[in-house]
Write a protein that holds these residues in place. Structure first.
Motif, PDB file in Angstrom:
ATOM      1  N   ILE A 183      96.725  65.293  -6.969  1.00 16.53           N
ATOM      2  CA  ILE A 183      95.390  65.163  -6.395  1.00 16.53           C
ATOM      3  C   ILE A 183      95.463  65.217  -4.873  1.00 16.53           C
ATOM      4  CG2 ILE A 183      93.461  63.549  -6.065  1.00 16.53           C
ATOM      5  CD1 ILE A 183      93.870  62.643  -8.951  1.00 16.53           C
ATOM      6  N   THR A 184      96.457  64.517  -4.299  1.00 16.06           N
ATOM      7  CA  THR A 184      96.630  64.543  -2.837  1.00 16.06           C
ATOM      8  C   THR A 184      96.910  65.955  -2.352  1.00 16.06           C
ATOM      9  OG1 THR A 184      97.479  62.272  -2.853  1.00 16.06           O
ATOM     10  CG2 THR A 184      97.982  63.618  -0.927  1.00 16.06           C
ATOM     11  N   GLU A 185      97.796  66.653  -3.073  1.00 19.40           N
ATOM     12  CA  GLU A 185      98.109  68.032  -2.688  1.00 19.40           C
ATOM     13  C   GLU A 185      96.883  68.933  -2.805  1.00 19.40           C
ATOM     14  OE1 GLU A 185     101.312  69.015  -5.252  1.00 19.40           O
ATOM     15  OE2 GLU A 185     102.847  67.973  -4.051  1.00 19.40           O
ATOM     16  N   LEU A 186      96.092  68.758  -3.874  1.00 19.46           N
ATOM     17  CA  LEU A 186      94.872  69.557  -4.057  1.00 19.46           C
ATOM     18  C   LEU A 186      93.857  69.243  -2.961  1.00 19.46           C
ATOM     19  CD1 LEU A 186      94.440  69.352  -7.941  1.00 19.46           C
ATOM     20  CD2 LEU A 186      95.097  71.360  -6.603  1.00 19.46           C
ATOM     21  N   GLN A 187      93.743  67.951  -2.608  1.00 15.22           N
ATOM     22  CA  GLN A 187      92.836  67.589  -1.534  1.00 15.22           C
ATOM     23  C   GLN A 187      93.266  68.215  -0.210  1.00 15.22           C
ATOM     24  OE1 GLN A 187      92.975  63.297  -1.837  1.00 15.22           O
ATOM     25  NE2 GLN A 187      91.113  63.208  -3.097  1.00 15.22           N
ATOM     26  N   GLN A 188      94.576  68.242   0.016  1.00 14.21           N
ATOM     27  CA  GLN A 188      95.089  68.881   1.228  1.00 14.21           C
ATOM     28  C   GLN A 188      94.787  70.379   1.219  1.00 14.21           C
ATOM     29  OE1 GLN A 188      99.222  67.795   1.154  1.00 14.21           O
ATOM     30  NE2 GLN A 188      98.875  65.783   2.083  1.00 14.21           N
ATOM     31  N   ARG A 189      94.921  71.003   0.050  1.00 12.78           N
ATOM     32  CA  ARG A 189      94.593  72.434  -0.069  1.00 12.78           C
ATOM     33  C   ARG A 189      93.112  72.680   0.158  1.00 12.78           C
ATOM     34  NH1 ARG A 189      96.993  74.736  -5.549  1.00 12.78           N
ATOM     35  NH2 ARG A 189      95.803  76.531  -4.797  1.00 12.78           N
ATOM     36  N   VAL A 190      92.263  71.788  -0.404  1.00  5.70           N
ATOM     37  CA  VAL A 190      90.820  71.920  -0.194  1.00  5.70           C
ATOM     38  C   VAL A 190      90.484  71.808   1.293  1.00  5.70           C
ATOM     39  CG1 VAL A 190      88.589  70.787  -0.593  1.00  5.70           C
ATOM     40  CG2 VAL A 190      90.155  71.144  -2.493  1.00  5.70           C
ATOM     41  N   THR A 191      91.101  70.824   1.964  1.00  7.63           N
ATOM     42  CA  THR A 191      90.861  70.654   3.402  1.00  7.63           C
ATOM     43  C   THR A 191      91.308  71.889   4.180  1.00  7.63           C
ATOM     44  OG1 THR A 191      91.145  68.257   3.209  1.00  7.63           O
ATOM     45  CG2 THR A 191      91.381  69.209   5.403  1.00  7.63           C
ATOM     46  N   THR A 194      88.917  74.717   3.487  1.00  7.02           N
ATOM     47  CA  THR A 194      87.648  74.513   4.184  1.00  7.02           C
ATOM     48  C   THR A 194      87.786  74.885   5.663  1.00  7.02           C
ATOM     49  OG1 THR A 194      87.051  72.722   2.658  1.00  7.02           O
ATOM     50  CG2 THR A 194      85.870  72.804   4.757  1.00  7.02           C
TER      51      THR A 194
END
Length: 241
Positions: A183-191, A194
């Motif tokens: 989830i942290t890695e996906l959030q970093q990818r989303v950021t 963006t």
């Protein structure tokens, strides 16, 4: 025969409970077969009965041990153990029964034991008090052997049931940690995506403007060349006849 033996053990269990433990009046009406723990006040004045919860040996894998209470199903169990180990003729249990009957007379403890011994000598036809200790120690050995077997079964149950649950717990915790990391890695990818999208929006406008301007310049230059050539062609046709 099995029912008779079970009833005999239960009767012996009731007698054992009366030998060693005084029950609260509030719990006196609880049926003997009910598997709920009996409420207990204090040991009889003539002696004390030790329970596994009070002894320091046999600690299991649990971090802390709960406080135990006398349970009727274990009273019946120990009655069966002691029945199998019961010696022929009068012995410690008969002495204990006499002692219990004397406990309400208000005699000092030493007088209770002496009076019980006087009655027991006549019953057992012996003057050697060591027979009581010998019999009592035999019963202690039988109970200790049974306790060792019980604790081994407890340890086995702990390993099988609690150990399996702890293993599942560790797997679930590891799985949750892995998911949290993803989830942290996906959030970093989303950021990151963006941020890139924001930059791309500006780049699209910039590149579109550049390309459109370049096209306009091309068309203007093209028009200049073609217009000049067309003008020359027209003038040639006019001036050169």
């Amino acid at each position: 025969m099995a029912d008779f033996a079970q009833n005999a053990d239960r009767s012996f269990g009731d007698k054992l409970l009366g030998f060693f433990i005084k029950e609260d009046p509030a719990s006196a009406n609880v049926p003997a077969a009910q598997p709920t723990p009996s409420r207990v006040t204090q040991p009889v004045s003539a002696g004390q009965a030790s329970t596994p919860a009070q002894s320091g040996a046999g600690s299991g894998p649990l971090a802390s041990s709960p406080i135990g209470s006398v349970d009727t199903k274990f009273v019946d169990h120990f009655a069966g153990v002691l029945s199998k180990a019961n010696l022929q003729g009068p012995d410690y249990f008969e002495f204990r029964e006499i002692l219990k009957n004397l406990s309400n007379l208000g005699l000092p403890e030493d007088k209770q034991f002496q009076a019980a011994w006087a009655s027991f000598k006549a019953m057992a036809a012996t003057g050697d008090p060591s027979v009581l200790a010998t019999a009592a120690n035999q019963y202690l050995t039988a109970l200790s052997t049974d306790r060792d077997a019980f604790l081994k079964s407890v340890d086995a149950a702990m390993k099988e049931r609690v150990g399996g649950l702890q293993e599942e717990q560790q797997k679930l915790q590891a799985d949750n940690e892995s998911i949290a990391k993803q989830i942290t890695e996906l959030q970093q990818r989303v950021t990151a995506n963006t941020d890139r999208l924001t930059k791309i929006t500006g780049e699209v406008a910039e590149q579109s403007s550049k390309i459109s301007q370049n096209r306009a310049n091309f068309e203007a230059t093209y028009a200049t060349f073609t217009d000049q050539i067309k003008a020359d062609v027209s003038k040639i046709a006019t001036y050169l006849k």
